[in-house]
Design a protein around this motif. Structure first.
Motif: not given
Length: 122
Positions: A20-25, A35-36, A70-71, A77-92
């Motif tokens: 995931l990426s996030c811009t927050a200029p 934060a995420w 990371s940022q 830009v802030v990033y969120l690398q998500m590995n080994t995803l699980r069904p319970e990670d389903t979210a906005v």
């Protein structure tokens, strides 16, 4: 109100990865920790991870070892690398300044964007 803009969500199978990426200029990157957050259907908003200007990070226990924040300070830009995803990670997933008190609804956190939906199938 300055809002962030999240992107990178999608649908993956369990065990897969997303970044995931996030811009927050408009945020004060020198004084605010970024934060995420995430909110699953029917559940309260929760902090996933945060990072300060020096790159020091914090993770809620559920995400340690699987997610990495990371940022890029120059690009704001802030990033969120998500590995080994699980069904319970389903979210906005949302990003923005870290707040001391997290409301039940992530939409009540000032400055968060529209979020990006992550769907993990089993």
């Amino acid at each position: 109100e300055v809002q962030s803009a999240e992107s990178g969500g999608g649908s993956v199978q369990a065990g897969g990865s997303l970044r995931l990426s996030c811009t927050a200029p408009g945020f004060n990157w020198d004084d605010e920790d970024m934060a995420w957050y995430r909110q699953a259907p029917g559940r309260e908003c929760e902090l996933v991870a945060s990072i300060d200007i020096d790159g020091d990070s914090y993770y809620a226990d559920t995400f340690k070892g699987r997610f990495t924040i990371s940022q890029d300070n120059a690009k704001r830009v802030v990033y969120l690398q998500m590995n080994t995803l699980r069904p319970e990670d389903t979210a906005v997933y949302y990003c923005g300044a870290e707040v001391a008190t997290i409301p039940y609804d992530c939409n009540d956190v000032d400055g968060l964007g529209q979020g990006t939906l992550v769907t993990v199938s089993s």
